[in-house]
Each structure stands twice: as structure tokens, then as C-alpha cells.
Motif scaffolding. Structure first.
Motif, PDB file in Angstrom:
ATOM      1  N   ALA B 167      33.379 -26.293 -11.745  1.00 19.60           N
ATOM      2  CA  ALA B 167      32.694 -25.003 -11.548  1.00 19.60           C
ATOM      3  C   ALA B 167      32.806 -24.150 -12.807  1.00 19.60           C
ATOM      4  N   ASP B 171      27.841 -20.046 -12.021  1.00 15.74           N
ATOM      5  CA  ASP B 171      27.353 -20.978 -10.994  1.00 15.74           C
ATOM      6  C   ASP B 171      27.191 -20.254  -9.650  1.00 15.74           C
ATOM      7  N   VAL B 173      27.814 -20.353  -5.643  1.00 15.03           N
ATOM      8  CA  VAL B 173      28.657 -20.976  -4.622  1.00 15.03           C
ATOM      9  C   VAL B 173      27.803 -21.150  -3.373  1.00 15.03           C
ATOM     10  N   ALA B 237      38.048 -22.728  -1.147  1.00 13.73           N
ATOM     11  CA  ALA B 237      37.419 -22.125  -2.328  1.00 13.73           C
ATOM     12  C   ALA B 237      38.468 -21.911  -3.415  1.00 13.73           C
ATOM     13  N   SER B 244      39.076 -25.549 -11.367  1.00 17.50           N
ATOM     14  CA  SER B 244      38.038 -25.270 -12.360  1.00 17.50           C
ATOM     15  C   SER B 244      38.445 -24.171 -13.344  1.00 17.50           C
ATOM     16  N   LEU B 248      36.132 -17.357  -7.686  1.00 17.67           N
ATOM     17  CA  LEU B 248      34.986 -17.477  -6.775  1.00 17.67           C
ATOM     18  C   LEU B 248      34.855 -16.166  -6.000  1.00 17.67           C
ATOM     19  N   THR B 289      29.511 -25.858  -5.883  1.00 19.56           N
ATOM     20  CA  THR B 289      28.988 -24.917  -6.877  1.00 19.56           C
ATOM     21  C   THR B 289      27.855 -25.602  -7.633  1.00 19.56           C
ATOM     22  N   ARG B 302      23.381 -20.218  -0.200  1.00 19.70           N
ATOM     23  CA  ARG B 302      24.223 -19.481  -1.143  1.00 19.70           C
ATOM     24  C   ARG B 302      25.175 -18.569  -0.384  1.00 19.70           C
ATOM     25  N   ALA B 305      29.318 -16.494  -5.790  1.00 18.94           N
ATOM     26  CA  ALA B 305      29.118 -16.837  -7.196  1.00 18.94           C
ATOM     27  C   ALA B 305      30.453 -17.165  -7.855  1.00 18.94           C
ATOM     28  N   VAL B 306      30.377 -18.024  -8.872  1.00 13.59           N
ATOM     29  CA  VAL B 306      31.547 -18.323  -9.697  1.00 13.59           C
ATOM     30  C   VAL B 306      31.611 -17.277 -10.803  1.00 13.59           C
TER      31      VAL B 306
END
Lengths: 329, 329
Positions: B167, B171, B173, B237, B244, B248, B289, B302, B305-306
């Protein structure tokens, strides 16, 4: 500062599984495991990835349960790890394959010592690493009794898998590895009066060391049927006989070296070593049949012949002892 | 001939595992299992052989233990078989792979009804056969409590495995499948005052149905990280965040449909459905992601978001509830 007269030293209270989170326990366990050259992605994700260059993978699984397959009084965590790995790797070898990887699920009581679990990892590693087998994943759970379930994978390197069903009348029956040693070792432990350290068969019971390289060797030499002896020679020979639709004739004269290796232990216990050789399982030697017109591969020795008919005979007689069964009383 | 006034009818005494030999029990169990098109050699030999056309196999294992992961009072053998298979197939899917086969080891008490074991086989089959997954082997053992250990295999069909570590900030999520339904179903059962048949979330708890095809779909759509939600959305998550090296951000407004689907059940129990959605595991949906510049695959929606940084935030706040742990008191 602790008062040594009033507070027990921390060392005297063994750390148990309940003292650690799952994450912490995995952090002790996973780094002790071998990777293996076939491992593309090891532990830590949802799944592992194992290389399978020739397009098919051999897969087998076995479970060891506390007080059914081992006793904590006799077996260390390392012993159980070695045994759980070895018996699965033997099943892979018995297909003619080279073991590549294994995964482990472990059920354990919350009061189990962490040292036992760490020993299990070391035992899995000790049985796997010398064969370049990776321990690539698994799962931990609490539960009342220890249960260690291992699934092992193998690579056939282009040979066809050797099943139980290809034996033909005229084939030679042969074995690689030891027979009856594990049963003799268990008998020493059950008896309880002998000094276990003077009987190295106990080590075979606790930490079997199957002849893994003999499996692919047999496949390349044209073995027509093969399995690993886990429930006893007669019973497992019977499985080849049934699957192949023929009979297997075994000869005690050809088994004499196996019997002689157990006579000292048998005499001390007042038992017959022939029983161990014929019905003792869990050495996980390989029992195979080969065409008679070819030389046996070096790891194997002849112990009988495949004949027309059905069943197993020893010196021409159908044996009565037939190994054991998990569920029968 | 039995006298019905003196002898109980045979039907009234359920047949148990102790009434059968291992061979007889396997003869009831194995024929109920699907073969799967990747199976080259199925149950009955030392090992199975599974086709792996693209040269690497995805491997994962999980164990379900009686009174830890299921209760026999709530779950039939078929439920447990479905769940054991489904959660492992979800782990395979979470790598972006198509499940192909599984093996099972089963530990069971001698007084377990044979019907329960047969149900387990049917449950494994029900979860596997629709996906052309074969049940190719395994092992049975006696033991005090039921433990079902499943190892599942998968085929990547040429895509790279999707791990947890890819991720990147920016990106999207996204999630496929349901969130919180299994936790809501468990809450209904634990409460005991509601009519379970009126709350279909109970079915999700007993027989989760993960979105298996969404895994390969995500891999082909360029998913940068993925796992299946087994311990709760926030906790899982967090695993992507840690692996990563980023943060998140989740949004409850994007999770509103998941929450709304649980409001009736939550109101009857006086509980907050948001907790189920954020911390409930075992629906085994897929959390992934994706690069923001590509369309999401159709199974995914969705939910956040990352971002740069670390950890998981919900509506900008770090949540306190963090799922559960097997060993902590």
C-alpha cells in the motif's frame, strides 16, 4: 527490588503461552523456522507462496495429539516437532518426491510453557532444514490438549508419483530404513524399568529419522508401488496388496538383521523382537516394490516378493497381528 | 429378533466414531468430498498430487477448535466444515489466487456422532465444490475436543501474489464482501433472547461466504495490498498499515451501508452496529488497497484512503477497540 526471601525469583516461574500475545508468541516461533529454497514468500501474510517448477505438487497431512501420539512426560517440544515433521516428510518421500515445504497448525493449552513451543519450532527446523525444507506458514490456537497438524509439500522433479497400486507378481519387495525400532523404544518407555538411555531405540521412537532421499531414489529406479511404514510392516504391506490386487510374501530370514538389532532390548523386556519388526510402525521406513530384472537402489534391501493372489504372508503363513487402529477399543 | 418393549430401537442410539474403524469412518467421509479439476491424485495414498500449472502454489492453514472457535450447540458439523473451508479459501483469495484444493486433519472425541463427521465432510464439500476446489487428503485422530485443521492451496494464474506490504499513500482503501455481519450473528447467539431465525446475520456467523472471486479480480486490477478481514476491520487495516509503512484513513460515512444493514439487530440488542463493522471479524471479506488512478474492480467499494504516516484512523480518530486476541485473558 525483589526480596529473594519473600518473592520467588522470576526464573522459577516458567513463562507460559498465556503470558504472551499471539503476536509475541509468533515473534518467538517464526524466526526459528527454516526458509527452504522453494519458498518464494514465507510466514507473515495471509498465505505463503512455494515454487513448484514442474507443475504439480505432492501434498500430505498428519496430526499428532497429546496423550494419543505422544506424552509430554516422554517427549520434549523438540521431539514432537521433529516427529511431526519427519512423518509428513516421509509421506512425501513415499510418493517418490523431494519434500520442499510444510505448514503447521498448533493447538495448545494456555498453561503450556513457552519453552515447549519454542522447542517445537526447533524440532520442526531440525527435521526440515537438513533437507532444505521450509516451514512456510501456519496457525496457532488455544485448546485443552496439544495438537500439532503438519501439511507437507513435495516436488516430483519430473518423475511420476509412486502410488500403492502398481505392484505386480514377480516384483521384489524391499525396504529402506529401519523396522521395529520405534516400537521397541515405545516398549522400553512403557515398561519403565529399563534405563532408556541405554537403549537407543528410544531415540527412534521419540525422533524418527526416515530415509527421505530413498523415496526419489526408488522412483528413479522404477519402483512400482511405495508407502512409508507408519502402522507396521504387515499392515502397510497389506495396503499395497489391496491397492495393487496381488499378494506380498515376506521372509523372516530376510528380516533377520532387523530382528537381531532388537534382541538385546527384547530379551531384557521378555518380548519377541519379531513382533516389533512385523507390526511396529512409526520408524517411517519406505516399503516399495521393484521390477525383479533391475538392480535395487542402494538404500533398499530385499525382504520378499510380490505374488499372484491377495494379502500378506510371512514365511508362507498369514499373520494374525495386524497393527493397531485409532478408534477401536 | 429384537423385542421393542425391552431393547431400544437401534435408531435411538446415535452411531459414534468409536463404533467404526478408521477405515470404515474414512469410507463414509471421503466419497462425500469434491475432487476439483486440479486434483491429479486424490485421497487414499500417502499423499495427494495437485496440478500447479504456473509453477508456484499459494499455501495457507488455519485450525478451528471446539469451544474456542465454535460450539457444538450452535454449529452443526456441516457449519463447521463450511467455515473451516471458507476461511482458508478466503486466505488464498486474499493473495490474489484462485483456490484449487485443500487438505483436512480432524481430531475428534470417540463419542462424537458419526453424523457430525459426515456433516463436516458435506460442509467442506459445500464450500469447496462450487469453486471447483478439491478436498484431496488429510488425517483423522481421536482426541478430547474437536479440532479441524485445514490447509488450502491456490493458483495465481500468472499474476504476482498480493501481499500486505504494497500500500502507498494516495491509494484507495476498498473492501469486498460484508463487514460486521458475523459479529452481529455471534452477538445474537450469545444474547440468547432473540429468535436467531429472524436474524440472517446468524447464518453469516455460522457459514461465512467470503467473496472468493474478488481476490483474483483485485490482483488483476492492480491491488497494491490485500488481506481477508478475519480479526476486524480496524485491526486488519492496521496490519496493512504496519506491513506497508503507511497509514490508513477509514470513513464511517463510506461504511454507512454496512452499519445500516445491522441496525435492526443492533437495536434489538441495545448495541452499536458501528462496533461490529469496525471490529467484527470472520465475515472474511477482502480488504485491499488500489492505485487511485484506476477504476475499482466491481466487487470492491471504497471505504477510505492510504496516507503517509502510520496506524489506522476512523474519521480522523485513532480507534480504541482493536479486535481480539486468542491468548490474552
Amino acid at each position: 527490588m525483589p526480596d529473594p526471601d519473600r518473592d520467588p525469583a522470576p526464573e522459577t516461574v516458567p513463562e507460559t503461552v498465556a503470558d504472551l500475545s499471539e503476536t509475541d508468541l509468533l515473534a518467538r516461533f517464526v524466526p526459528r523456522l527454516p526458509r527452504g529454497r522453494a519458498t518464494e514468500l514465507g510466514p507473515g501474510d495471509d498465505a505463503a507462496v512455494v515454487e513448484v517448477p514442474t507443475g504439480r505438487v505432492v501434498v500430505t497431512a498428519d496430526v499428532l495429539v497429546e496423550d494419543r501420539h505422544f506424552r509430554r512426560a516422554w517427549s520434549t517440544g523438540e521431539d514432537v516437532g521433529r516427529r511431526a515433521a519427519a512423518q509428513n516428510l516421509a509421506d512425501v518421500a513415499a510418493m517418490g518426491a523431494r519434500p520442499t515445504a510444510l505448514v503447521v497448525t498448533l493447538v495448545m493449552p494456555a498453561d503450556l510453557e513457552v519453552a515447549w513451543v519454542v522447542g517445537l519450532a526447533d524440532g520442526l527446523a531440525a527435521a526440515s532444514a537438513p533437507h532444505d525444507v521450509g516451514v512456510v506458514g501456519g496457525d496457532l490456537s488455544s485448546g485443552e490438549r496439544i495438537a500439532v497438524s503438519v501439511t507437507a509439500f513435495g516436488e516430483l522433479d519430473g518423475v511420476a508419483p509412486v502410488t500403492r497400486s502398481g505392484a505386480r507378481p514377480g516384483d521384489v519387495v524391499a525396504v529402506a530404513g529401519t523396522l521395529g525400532r520405534s516400537a521397541a523404544g515405545l516398549a522400553v518407555l512403557l515398561d519403565g524399568t529399563l534405563d532408556a538411555s541405554e537403549h537407543d531405540v528410544v531415540g527412534t521412537y521419540l525422533r524418527p529419522d526416515p530415509p527421505l532421499t530413498a523415496g526419489p531414489e526408488a522412483a528413479r529406479a522404477g519402483a512400482t508401488a511405495m508407502l512409508d511404514v507408519s502402522d507396521g510392516l504387515v499392515r502397510d504391506a497389506g495396503r499395497i496388496a489391496v491397492a495393487s490386487g496381488c499378494g506380498l510374501e515376506l521372509s523372516t530370514s530376510l528380516l533377520a538383521p532387523d530382528v537381531e538389532a532388537l534382541t538385546v532390548t527384547a530379551e531384557e523386556l521378555g518380548l519377541d523382537p519379531v513382533d516389533w519388526v512385523l507390526t511396529g510402525g512409526e520408524d517411517h521406513g519406505l516399503l516399495a516394490t521393484f521390477p525383479a530384472d533391475r538392480p535395487l537402489p542402494p538404500s533398499f534391501r530385499r525382504i520378499g516378493a510380490v505374488v499372484a493372489g491377495a494379502g500378506v504372508r510371512v514365511d508362507g503363513v498369514t499373520p494374525t497381528a495386524e497393527g493397531w487402529d485409532h478408534f477401536r477399543a
